[in-house]
Design a protein around this motif. Structure first.
Motif, short mmCIF file in Angstrom:
data_model
loop_
_atom_site.label_atom_id
_atom_site.label_comp_id
_atom_site.label_asym_id
_atom_site.label_seq_id
_atom_site.Cartn_x
_atom_site.Cartn_y
_atom_site.Cartn_z
N GLN A 126 -4.04 -18.26 -18.89
CA GLN A 126 -2.80 -18.91 -18.46
C GLN A 126 -2.53 -18.59 -17.00
O GLN A 126 -1.98 -19.40 -16.27
N GLY A 127 -2.89 -17.40 -16.59
CA GLY A 127 -2.70 -16.99 -15.21
C GLY A 127 -3.62 -15.84 -14.87
O GLY A 127 -4.14 -15.14 -15.75
N LEU A 128 -3.83 -15.64 -13.57
CA LEU A 128 -4.78 -14.64 -13.07
C LEU A 128 -4.10 -13.84 -11.96
O LEU A 128 -3.43 -14.40 -11.10
N VAL A 129 -4.26 -12.52 -12.00
CA VAL A 129 -3.74 -11.65 -10.95
C VAL A 129 -4.91 -10.84 -10.40
O VAL A 129 -5.52 -10.04 -11.12
N ILE A 130 -5.22 -11.07 -9.14
CA ILE A 130 -6.29 -10.33 -8.45
C ILE A 130 -5.60 -9.33 -7.54
O ILE A 130 -4.98 -9.70 -6.54
N MET A 131 -5.71 -8.08 -7.88
CA MET A 131 -4.98 -7.01 -7.21
C MET A 131 -5.93 -6.18 -6.34
O MET A 131 -6.81 -5.49 -6.85
N PHE A 241 -1.91 -7.62 -2.46
CA PHE A 241 -2.57 -6.57 -1.68
C PHE A 241 -1.51 -5.68 -1.05
O PHE A 241 -0.38 -6.10 -0.81
N GLY A 242 -1.89 -4.43 -0.79
CA GLY A 242 -1.04 -3.57 0.02
C GLY A 242 -1.18 -3.95 1.49
O GLY A 242 -2.23 -4.40 1.92
N ASP A 243 -0.12 -3.75 2.25
CA ASP A 243 -0.21 -4.12 3.67
C ASP A 243 -1.03 -3.12 4.48
O ASP A 243 -1.32 -3.35 5.64
N HIS A 244 -1.44 -2.00 3.83
CA HIS A 244 -2.36 -1.04 4.45
C HIS A 244 -3.59 -0.87 3.55
O HIS A 244 -4.15 0.21 3.43
N ASP A 245 -4.04 -1.94 2.94
CA ASP A 245 -5.10 -1.90 1.94
C ASP A 245 -6.45 -1.56 2.57
O ASP A 245 -6.67 -1.76 3.77
N THR A 246 -7.36 -1.03 1.74
CA THR A 246 -8.75 -0.90 2.17
C THR A 246 -9.41 -2.26 2.27
O THR A 246 -10.41 -2.42 2.98
N MET A 247 -8.87 -3.24 1.55
CA MET A 247 -9.41 -4.59 1.58
C MET A 247 -8.91 -5.34 2.82
O MET A 247 -7.74 -5.19 3.20
N PRO A 248 -9.75 -6.15 3.46
CA PRO A 248 -9.33 -6.88 4.66
C PRO A 248 -8.36 -8.00 4.33
O PRO A 248 -8.65 -8.87 3.51
N THR A 267 2.34 -6.07 -0.38
CA THR A 267 3.31 -5.03 -0.73
C THR A 267 3.50 -4.11 0.45
O THR A 267 2.53 -3.50 0.92
N PRO A 268 4.71 -3.98 0.99
CA PRO A 268 4.92 -3.11 2.15
C PRO A 268 4.70 -1.64 1.82
O PRO A 268 4.97 -1.19 0.70
N ASP A 269 4.20 -0.90 2.81
CA ASP A 269 3.90 0.52 2.65
C ASP A 269 3.00 0.76 1.46
O ASP A 269 3.11 1.75 0.75
N GLY A 270 2.08 -0.20 1.24
CA GLY A 270 1.17 -0.10 0.12
C GLY A 270 -0.27 -0.01 0.57
O GLY A 270 -0.69 -0.71 1.50
N GLY A 271 -1.03 0.83 -0.10
CA GLY A 271 -2.46 0.90 0.13
C GLY A 271 -3.19 0.14 -0.96
O GLY A 271 -2.68 -0.80 -1.56
N HIS A 272 -4.41 0.59 -1.24
CA HIS A 272 -5.22 -0.06 -2.26
C HIS A 272 -4.58 0.06 -3.64
O HIS A 272 -4.75 -0.81 -4.49
N CYS A 273 -3.83 1.11 -3.86
CA CYS A 273 -3.12 1.31 -5.14
C CYS A 273 -1.63 1.04 -4.94
O CYS A 273 -0.77 1.89 -5.16
N HIS A 274 -1.30 -0.17 -4.52
CA HIS A 274 0.06 -0.46 -4.08
C HIS A 274 1.06 -0.55 -5.23
O HIS A 274 2.27 -0.47 -5.00
N SER A 275 0.61 -0.70 -6.48
CA SER A 275 1.56 -0.65 -7.59
C SER A 275 2.13 0.76 -7.74
O SER A 275 3.26 0.93 -8.22
N THR A 276 1.38 1.76 -7.33
CA THR A 276 1.86 3.14 -7.32
C THR A 276 2.64 3.45 -6.05
O THR A 276 3.69 4.10 -6.09
N HIS A 307 2.97 -13.73 2.26
CA HIS A 307 4.23 -13.18 2.72
C HIS A 307 4.40 -11.79 2.16
O HIS A 307 3.79 -11.43 1.14
N THR A 308 5.18 -11.00 2.84
CA THR A 308 5.45 -9.65 2.40
C THR A 308 6.75 -9.62 1.64
O THR A 308 7.74 -10.24 2.04
N TYR A 309 6.74 -8.91 0.51
CA TYR A 309 7.94 -8.78 -0.28
C TYR A 309 9.05 -8.21 0.59
O TYR A 309 8.86 -7.25 1.33
N GLU A 310 10.24 -8.81 0.50
CA GLU A 310 11.41 -8.30 1.21
C GLU A 310 12.48 -7.98 0.19
O GLU A 310 12.81 -8.81 -0.66
#
Length: 312
Positions: A126-131, A241-248, A267-276, A307-310
């Motif tokens: 039904q839907g896909l989330v690529i994190m 993606f995190g805005d400081h992700d290891t991914m480009p 996700t602002p102030d987020g790295g590769h594990c931005h849900s945390t 866009h970045t979450y605000e």
């Protein structure tokens, strides 16, 4: 559907740990990163998504944490160290959990498997989330090398490369430098995460596919590249993606342009594990996506960038 923890037996005889929590008619199956990570990164998803009526299922892949851990030094077990195996395992878990017309979320390595699943089994989604995962590893390698060079001194970068050439990965100074990079780009706020007295990473699986750490990509995954097929994913998709992700992030934006039914959010102030790192922002984004798709309000995002979450 069975609630709580459950051991499922695969057709190959191995046993996997699964867990389903939460109440609602929206089914979300989450696939952990690593390779060799654990389901634990999703343990708080149901609580954060309870207002969206989401039932969250998760599992430990073969070799990981509570699931069976084969001896991969045995020739007969090497066949399980392939993308094709883990894709087939994902489909078997779906069947055994009784899921269909469901949402699939994959983080990092799990995001690789989620892309493969969307290309092979779109009829079930039904839907896909690529994190925090792009569609190839070449651009990832270029990005983590750039991040390392921009973050550390030239001397420290040279030192890391010397250690890597000699494969002295237990060198104390090298480990300290990896920790610095992890704090910038992997998990910026580890204090928000779960803690263990021992490592839970399935090291044989991680080393085979990735290497020693996130910043030295030398494993089997270097051969994976789906750039030619990204446009074929038609399932409504959230790229997060995190805005400081290891991914480009430029690769994330390219994927967003090429995927005909996608939304891209940072996700602002987020790295590769931005849900945390920033759960408030991440779960706002995820909940909104699930609601929009389930209620047929999902709108295509044709803009060049995300866009970045605000905070409202």
């Amino acid at each position: 559907m069975h609630q709580g923890s459950r051991i499922v037996t695969l057709d190959n005889g191995f046993h996997l740990f699964t867990r389903t929590v939460g109440q609602g008619d929206v089914n979300l199956l989450c696939v952990h990163g690593g390779p060799g990570g654990t389901h634990e990164e999703f343990e708080n998803f149901a609580e954060h998504l309870k207002d969206h009526h989401v039932r969250v299922s998760m599992y430990d892949q073969l070799g990981s944490f509570y699931s069976d851990q084969p001896d991969y030094t045995l020739p007969e077990n090497r066949k399980y160290l392939t993308i094709d195996y883990y894709l087939s395992e994902l489909e078997e878990v779906r069947k055994k959990l009784g899921l269909d017309h469901f949402y699939l979320l994959g983080h990092s390595w799990g995001g690789l498997l989620a892309q493969e699943y969307a290309l092979h089994y779109p009829e079930h989604l039904q839907g896909l989330v690529i994190m925090s995962m792009i569609d190839n590893l070449d651009e990832y390698i270029d990005n983590v090398n750039r991040e390392r060079e921009e973050t550390l001194s030239k001397r420290d970068v040279r030192y890391m490369k010397e250690v890597e050439a000699e494969q002295r990965f237990d060198d104390p100074k090298y480990r300290e430098l990896v920790d610095v990079l992890n704090r910038h780009f992997a998990m910026r706020h580890p204090e928000n995460g779960f803690q263990h007295n021992v490592s839970t990473m399935a090291t044989p699986v991680y080393n085979y596919f990735q290497g020693d750490n996130e910043f030295v990509m030398v494993g089997k995954l270097t051969e994976w590249d789906r750039r030619a097929d990204t446009h074929k994913i038609k399932t409504p998709t959230l790229l997060t993606f995190g805005d400081h992700d290891t991914m480009p992030l430029d690769a994330a934006e390219r994927m967003h342009r090429e995927m005909p039914n996608s939304r891209l959010v940072y996700t602002p102030d987020g790295g590769h594990c931005h849900s945390t790192d920033n759960p408030k922002a991440f779960f706002h984004t995820l909940g909104e996506f699930l609601d929009d798709v389930s209620s047929h309000r999902f709108k295509l995002k044709q803009a060049v960038g995300g866009h970045t979450y605000e905070e409202k």
